[in-house]
Write a protein that holds these residues in place. Structure first.
Motif, PDB file in Angstrom:
ATOM      1  N   ALA A 244     -51.815 -50.965  53.265  1.00  0.00           N
ATOM      2  CA  ALA A 244     -52.579 -51.235  52.039  1.00  0.00           C
ATOM      3  C   ALA A 244     -52.798 -52.732  51.832  1.00  0.00           C
ATOM      4  N   THR A 245     -53.388 -53.389  52.797  1.00  0.00           N
ATOM      5  CA  THR A 245     -53.663 -54.823  52.677  1.00  0.00           C
ATOM      6  C   THR A 245     -54.999 -55.036  51.963  1.00  0.00           C
ATOM      7  N   SER A 246     -55.163 -56.199  51.380  1.00  0.00           N
ATOM      8  CA  SER A 246     -56.390 -56.521  50.657  1.00  0.00           C
ATOM      9  C   SER A 246     -56.632 -58.019  50.733  1.00  0.00           C
ATOM     10  N   PRO A 247     -57.875 -58.447  50.775  1.00  0.00           N
ATOM     11  CA  PRO A 247     -58.169 -59.892  50.733  1.00  0.00           C
ATOM     12  C   PRO A 247     -57.983 -60.473  49.333  1.00  0.00           C
ATOM     13  N   ASN A 248     -57.815 -59.603  48.340  1.00  0.00           N
ATOM     14  CA  ASN A 248     -57.640 -60.057  46.959  1.00  0.00           C
ATOM     15  C   ASN A 248     -56.211 -60.553  46.753  1.00  0.00           C
ATOM     16  N   PRO A 249     -56.004 -61.818  46.381  1.00  0.00           N
ATOM     17  CA  PRO A 249     -54.637 -62.371  46.280  1.00  0.00           C
ATOM     18  C   PRO A 249     -53.749 -61.637  45.287  1.00  0.00           C
ATOM     19  N   TRP A 250     -54.273 -61.266  44.099  1.00  0.00           N
ATOM     20  CA  TRP A 250     -53.379 -60.648  43.122  1.00  0.00           C
ATOM     21  C   TRP A 250     -53.048 -59.211  43.499  1.00  0.00           C
ATOM     22  N   LEU A 251     -53.927 -58.545  44.238  1.00  0.00           N
ATOM     23  CA  LEU A 251     -53.578 -57.220  44.752  1.00  0.00           C
ATOM     24  C   LEU A 251     -52.547 -57.334  45.872  1.00  0.00           C
ATOM     25  N   GLN A 252     -52.633 -58.385  46.650  1.00  0.00           N
ATOM     26  CA  GLN A 252     -51.610 -58.619  47.670  1.00  0.00           C
ATOM     27  C   GLN A 252     -50.245 -58.871  47.028  1.00  0.00           C
ATOM     28  N   ARG A 253     -50.239 -59.540  45.881  1.00  0.00           N
ATOM     29  CA  ARG A 253     -48.967 -59.743  45.177  1.00  0.00           C
ATOM     30  C   ARG A 253     -48.412 -58.416  44.664  1.00  0.00           C
ATOM     31  N   ARG A 254     -49.290 -57.537  44.222  1.00  0.00           N
ATOM     32  CA  ARG A 254     -48.831 -56.204  43.782  1.00  0.00           C
ATOM     33  C   ARG A 254     -48.256 -55.430  44.966  1.00  0.00           C
ATOM     34  N   ARG A 255     -48.908 -55.550  46.121  1.00  0.00           N
ATOM     35  CA  ARG A 255     -48.412 -54.864  47.321  1.00  0.00           C
ATOM     36  C   ARG A 255     -47.050 -55.420  47.719  1.00  0.00           C
ATOM     37  N   ALA A 256     -46.894 -56.741  47.638  1.00  0.00           N
ATOM     38  CA  ALA A 256     -45.614 -57.353  47.985  1.00  0.00           C
ATOM     39  C   ALA A 256     -44.505 -56.868  47.054  1.00  0.00           C
ATOM     40  N   LYS A 257     -44.823 -56.743  45.776  1.00  0.00           N
ATOM     41  CA  LYS A 257     -43.834 -56.243  44.815  1.00  0.00           C
ATOM     42  C   LYS A 257     -43.480 -54.789  45.104  1.00  0.00           C
ATOM     43  N   LEU A 258     -44.477 -53.980  45.471  1.00  0.00           N
ATOM     44  CA  LEU A 258     -44.227 -52.586  45.825  1.00  0.00           C
ATOM     45  C   LEU A 258     -43.304 -52.497  47.037  1.00  0.00           C
ATOM     46  N   LEU A 259     -43.574 -53.299  48.073  1.00  0.00           N
ATOM     47  CA  LEU A 259     -42.716 -53.292  49.264  1.00  0.00           C
ATOM     48  C   LEU A 259     -41.289 -53.706  48.908  1.00  0.00           C
ATOM     49  N   ALA A 280     -39.498 -57.369  55.403  1.00  0.00           N
ATOM     50  CA  ALA A 280     -40.122 -58.281  56.367  1.00  0.00           C
ATOM     51  C   ALA A 280     -41.594 -58.512  56.051  1.00  0.00           C
ATOM     52  N   HIS A 281     -42.232 -57.537  55.386  1.00  0.00           N
ATOM     53  CA  HIS A 281     -43.657 -57.651  55.088  1.00  0.00           C
ATOM     54  C   HIS A 281     -43.916 -57.956  53.615  1.00  0.00           C
ATOM     55  N   SER A 282     -42.876 -58.274  52.871  1.00  0.00           N
ATOM     56  CA  SER A 282     -43.035 -58.585  51.456  1.00  0.00           C
ATOM     57  C   SER A 282     -42.836 -60.077  51.211  1.00  0.00           C
ATOM     58  N   THR A 283     -43.759 -60.652  50.448  1.00  0.00           N
ATOM     59  CA  THR A 283     -43.626 -62.053  50.041  1.00  0.00           C
ATOM     60  C   THR A 283     -43.172 -62.157  48.590  1.00  0.00           C
ATOM     61  N   HIS A 284     -42.745 -61.048  48.005  1.00  0.00           N
ATOM     62  CA  HIS A 284     -42.299 -61.068  46.614  1.00  0.00           C
ATOM     63  C   HIS A 284     -41.014 -61.882  46.503  1.00  0.00           C
ATOM     64  N   PRO A 285     -40.874 -62.675  45.439  1.00  0.00           N
ATOM     65  CA  PRO A 285     -39.643 -63.464  45.294  1.00  0.00           C
ATOM     66  C   PRO A 285     -38.395 -62.592  45.394  1.00  0.00           C
ATOM     67  N   GLY A 286     -37.470 -63.035  46.235  1.00  0.00           N
ATOM     68  CA  GLY A 286     -36.223 -62.307  46.433  1.00  0.00           C
ATOM     69  C   GLY A 286     -36.206 -61.422  47.656  1.00  0.00           C
ATOM     70  N   ALA A 287     -37.393 -61.103  48.215  1.00  0.00           N
ATOM     71  CA  ALA A 287     -37.426 -60.200  49.366  1.00  0.00           C
ATOM     72  C   ALA A 287     -36.765 -60.840  50.581  1.00  0.00           C
ATOM     73  N   ARG A 288     -36.951 -62.127  50.770  1.00  0.00           N
ATOM     74  CA  ARG A 288     -36.348 -62.795  51.940  1.00  0.00           C
ATOM     75  C   ARG A 288     -34.818 -62.779  51.830  1.00  0.00           C
ATOM     76  N   HIS A 289     -34.300 -63.036  50.651  1.00  0.00           N
ATOM     77  CA  HIS A 289     -32.846 -63.004  50.459  1.00  0.00           C
ATOM     78  C   HIS A 289     -32.292 -61.619  50.765  1.00  0.00           C
ATOM     79  N   ARG A 290     -32.986 -60.581  50.306  1.00  0.00           N
ATOM     80  CA  ARG A 290     -32.509 -59.215  50.543  1.00  0.00           C
ATOM     81  C   ARG A 290     -32.623 -58.864  52.035  1.00  0.00           C
ATOM     82  N   ARG A 291     -33.618 -59.413  52.702  1.00  0.00           N
ATOM     83  CA  ARG A 291     -33.737 -59.157  54.138  1.00  0.00           C
ATOM     84  C   ARG A 291     -32.557 -59.774  54.884  1.00  0.00           C
ATOM     85  N   ILE A 292     -32.124 -60.950  54.464  1.00  0.00           N
ATOM     86  CA  ILE A 292     -30.941 -61.567  55.084  1.00  0.00           C
ATOM     87  C   ILE A 292     -29.726 -60.659  54.912  1.00  0.00           C
TER      88      ILE A 292
END
Length: 580
Positions: A244-259, A280-292
């Motif tokens: 569910a990728t999109s060129p729209n930045p704010w929809l991409q942020r919603r996708r990152a939060k969903l992931l 690994a595919h989420s840029t939502h704040p905190g996702a990188r820490h949880r991946r570690i």
């Protein structure tokens, strides 16, 4: 509801719905397909009672309704109002119904009576609870069938709002509000004066969505989130979200939060591999820490350390820096002797994390009883007319900021405002929120330098009273409190506090100390203090520690007070410095 209790405008909800349809048609004509345009046109041609009934049903929790339970004085004859809707197929009297839906429409007594006759069900259904009866019947009634087949003796009409009508009204609501957490009740709350919104000028070109694909994408992400909440299998959700990728930045942020949310659900189920894939595919704040953390659970210590060092080189926030400082020593030990030695940056992070705050104050108070919080107990203990104390937590600093910077927050920038019920700009969470308004925020903060800030804050407290804002806590404010704050808190201190809010306009709104103490007659350097209050067993939260460290580093008077109850069984009396 008697006639005198009816609202002044009986069909207020219908007129609100019509207003929203006209708004959508005027601004999104190019995004509406033929069925949607046809719905709007046909709705306008319906008799008023039919229009009102459909809006009532769309606003209620459905999709099934019993005609006998629908009593609306302003509509009148419900069966007559439903007839045009049935003719259009917008209501359906013959739609197949599942057993669970039948139970949802009826009381325990009604379903017990319905299944009391001989058949493949319990002999004494009245002896079972409604949930137990449903469970007992489900193995014998797996097929769906029209309501008339479930209840042949009934003369009551039962209708289902057509699925395409529900989906279409959901899309129209999304187009109007730009989200699905707001609904048509916003009109009513605004009409009653319960919610007031800032009037922001915007033209017909100000829209939440620029193309139909964006609307479809939003609805697809929303459906995935609902499926996650309903307990759907996680692997297909991850696969769908990755697509569910999109060129729209704010929809991409919603996708990152969903992931991020899906990853957390996978973690909860100990599905570490799938959680790692989602993070690994989420840029939502905190996702990188949880991946570690997931790498650690999988025993991939080298991967965990590598990702932590990568994050350390460019942390996404103060919160991530704080977490990394705690993790790195553990990750270095787990990686073993072949791991690279700690970098100077890692050592700096570790030093920052272990830098102690000033010693907390310790205070023993009589137990105030079960209905009084520790914050209020300390506030009552300290408060005097000469040195007043207020329990404001996040409210005071945020509100001072929100009032001073009101023009910047509510600036009519493209993509920020597009309907009259917005309590905040749509891009408040966007990475460039402050950057887009840099000149406006700078102009607002200049008021701290030339002395205008006091008059500006007090004037906006009066003129904007009650209007929704992401920063202003109207219920916690009073003019005396603002007067004290403006008198006792130096402009230079306010600027430091506001600058930290601007570093993370959403995340830094929380974590501020509980109490604020004022000494209006004392020297300037002792005129106020922010105090975080902790009762027995309470610990500082991470966001509270970050605010306290910031205040300590910049010379702002902020402290922690640990309160213990005098004579409490099993609680040791505090020792050391006593707060006064």
């Amino acid at each position: 509801m008697g006639p005198t209790a009816l609202p002044p405008h009986r069909l207020y909800y219908l007129h609100n719905f019509v207003q929203a349809l006209e708004w959508v048609r005027a601004r999104y004509a190019d995004l509406l397909d033929m069925p949607e345009q046809d719905f709007i046109a046909r709705f306008a041609q319906l008799p008023e009672p039919a229009q009102a009934l459909l809006v009532r049903l769309v606003m209620r929790r459905g999709p099934w309704f019993r005609a006998g339970k629908l009593v609306y004085e302003e509509i009148g004859d419900i069966d007559a109002a439903a007839a045009p809707l049935l003719a259009l197929g917008w209501l359906d009297a013959t739609a197949p119904m599942a057993l669970t839906e039948l139970f949802a429409l009826h009381t325990h007594r009604e379903v017990a009576a319905l299944f009391a006759a001989p058949g493949p069900h319990p002999a004494q259904p009245k002896s079972l609870t409604k949930a137990a009866l449903l469970q007992a019947l489900q193995p014998h009634h797996t097929a769906t069938q029209p309501y008339r087949q479930w209840h042949p003796a009934s003369t009551e009409a039962v209708w289902r709002v057509a699925e395409h009508v529900i989906a279409l009204c959901t899309r129209l609501r999304l187009l109007f509000f730009g989200n699905l957490f707001q609904d048509w009740s916003e009109f009513v709350l605004a009409d009653l004066g319960l919610f007031q919104y800032e009037v922001v000028p915007f033209d017909a070109q100000s829209r939440a969505f620029q193309c139909r694909a964006d609307v479809d994408h939003y609805l697809a992400l929303h459906a995935l989130r609902q499926a996650l909440d309903d307990g759907a299998e996680r692997a297909p959700l991850v696969a769908a979200a990755l697509q569910a990728t999109s060129p729209n930045p704010w929809l991409q942020r919603r996708r990152a939060k969903l992931l991020m949310r899906i990853g957390q659900a996978c973690e909860k189920a100990a599905d570490w591999a799938l959680a790692e894939q989602a993070y690994a595919h989420s840029t939502h704040p905190g996702a990188r820490h949880r991946r570690i953390r997931v790498h650690e659970h999988l025993g991939r210590h080298a991967d965990a350390l590598a990702l932590a060092l990568q994050a350390q080189a460019a942390p996404e926030s103060d919160e991530e820096s704080q977490r990394l400082a705690r993790m790195l020593p553990r990750l270095l030990r787990a990686a073993g002797p072949l791991a690279s030695p700690a970098s100077p940056q890692a050592e700096a992070h570790r030093t920052a994390a272990t830098t102690p705050l000033p010693p907390p104050l310790e205070l023993a108070l009589p137990h105030p009883g079960p209905t009084t919080s520790v914050e209020w107990a300390l506030r009552h203990h300290w408060h005097t007319d000469e040195a007043p104390v207020f329990y404001t937590e996040n409210a005071l600093i945020n509100s001072l900021f929100g009032l001073l910077c009101w023009p910047a927050v509510f600036a009519p920038l493209p993509g920020a405002f597009f309907h009259p019920f917005q309590s905040a700009p749509a891009d408040l969470n966007a990475p460039d929120f402050v950057e887009r308004r840099a000149d406006l925020f700078a102009e607002c903060l200049r008021g701290l330098e030339d002395g205008r800030y006091r008059a500006l804050i007090l004037e906006r407290f009066a003129s904007k009273q009650g209007r929704q804002s992401p920063y202003v806590f109207w219920g916690a404010l009073s003019e005396p409190l603002l007067q004290l704050a403006l008198e006792c808190m130096p402009a230079a201190h306010l600027r430091l506090l506001f600058e930290r809010l601007l570093q993370a306009p959403v995340d830094h709104r929380s974590g501020l100390p509980d109490l604020v103490r004022f000494w209006p007659t004392r020297p300037v350097d002792q005129r106020y203090e922010l105090v975080e209050v902790k009762g027995p067993g309470d610990k500082l939260q991470d966001n509270q520690i970050r605010w306290l460290q910031y205040c300590h580093a910049h010379g702002l008077p902020a402290s922690v007070c640990h309160v213990r109850w005098q004579g409490a069984p099993g609680v040791e009396h505090p020792t050391g410095a006593v707060a006064t």
